[in-house]
Design an enzyme around this catalytic site. Structure first.
Site, PDB file in Angstrom:
ATOM      1  N   SER A 114      13.686  -4.217  -3.643  1.00  0.00           N
ATOM      2  CA  SER A 114      12.865  -3.005  -3.765  1.00  0.00           C
ATOM      3  C   SER A 114      12.242  -2.587  -2.449  1.00  0.00           C
ATOM      4  CB  SER A 114      11.739  -3.236  -4.777  1.00  0.00           C
ATOM      5  OG  SER A 114      10.911  -4.307  -4.365  1.00  0.00           O
ATOM      6  N   CYS A 115      12.160  -3.501  -1.489  1.00  0.00           N
ATOM      7  CA  CYS A 115      11.494  -3.168  -0.228  1.00  0.00           C
ATOM      8  C   CYS A 115      12.225  -3.799   0.934  1.00  0.00           C
ATOM      9  CB  CYS A 115      10.042  -3.643  -0.245  1.00  0.00           C
ATOM     10  SG  CYS A 115       9.179  -3.327   1.320  1.00  0.00           S
ATOM     11  N   GLY A 116      12.952  -2.984   1.681  1.00  0.00           N
ATOM     12  CA  GLY A 116      13.723  -3.522   2.784  1.00  0.00           C
ATOM     13  C   GLY A 116      12.906  -3.879   3.996  1.00  0.00           C
TER      14      GLY A 116
END
Length: 274
Positions: A114-116
């Site tokens: 969900s969060c690179g």
């Protein structure tokens, strides 16, 4: 190669009715990306197009600039409980003369789907300067063409159709022709796979193109577009304030809430013909 989907038992309740049946889920597995044998990052992704994912990741992190900077991409040994290769470790050998990643690029070896950018040392570390800046790209895209892209993208989401659990990214030309589409449990992975495809095809910088994403336009997706030289980023949902700030600094057009005939243009509106 690992499976993209899997089946799991589920109890379905629909009002007063209850049934037990198998359901199709999207697979999420870790991929460790190594450069010249050294671990660089681990991302949670949907198996498939892993080489594209790695190539896109390396380009959007500023480690490579084109396919000529890569010598070899190969899976390393990694086995499951049954002794089968998991295909979850990929090693990229850089071409001679290409500098290895700087320490600031390391993501503490873990990013979530969900969060690179989670794990980045600082925000400054992701404000990378692109050698393919989109600022000088004079492409113009008709608003009527933009409005066709969400439906085209949605129709191309084959795995989403059966799971409902994937993000998608697609690359279009100025006339609305879809060049490539990729799905992944992580929105940033889907974009990296699209960019990685372009790296393999020798099409970077991606001048005259539109990157269409199925969710919101986050800072990282804007950064990846800038790093690949993409002039237009369009999303069916909202952009973040930081994404718009980056777009204004770099000359990227950001279009949000692209639904039906409606859209909001947040930067470089001159590229969109009304």
């Amino acid at each position: 190669m690992g499976r993209i989907t899997t089946r799991r038992p589920v109890v379905r309740i629909r009002g007063i009715h209850e049934t037990s049946r198998p359901d199709t889920l999207v697979v999420e597995e870790p991929l460790e990306i190594r450069v010249d044998g050294n671990p660089l990052a681990v991302t949670m992704r949907t198996p498939g197009h892993d080489v594209e994912l790695a190539h896109g990741f390396l380009l959007t992190e500023g480690i490579i600039g084109s396919r000529d900077d890569i010598a070899i991409a190969r899976y390393c040994d990694g086995v499951d409980d049954e002794g089968q290769n998991t295909y979850n470790v990929l090693d990229i050998t850089l071409a001679d003369g290409v500098a290895p990643p700087q320490p600031g690029v390391e993501r503490n070896f873990y990013t979530t789907s969900s969060c690179g950018v989670c794990g980045k040392a600082s925000l400054d570390a992701v404000r990378l300067k692109s050698v393919h800046s989109p600022a000088s790209d004079d492409v113009r895209v008709k608003a009527s063409v933009l409005t066709t892209m969400p439906t085209t993208l949605r129709d191309a989401q084959k795995v989403f159709e059966s799971t409902g659990g994937l993000h998608a990214a697609a690359l279009f030309d100025r006339d609305g022709r879809m060049l490539v589409v990729r799905e992944d449990v992580g929105r940033h992975n889907a974009v990296d796979k699209v960019v990685g495809w372009a790296v393999g095809e020798g099409r970077v910088p991606l001048r005259g193109t539109v990157l269409m994403v199925s969710g919101r336009a986050s800072f990282e997706l804007a950064q990846k577009a800038v790093m690949a030289g993409i002039p237009v980023l369009a999303a069916v949902s909202a952009p973040s304030s930081l994404a718009v700030d980056l777009a204004e600094e770099s000359g990227l057009t950001v279009v949000g809430f692209l639904r039906g005939e409606n859209m909001n243009i947040y930067s470089r509106a001159d590229r969109i013909e009304r």
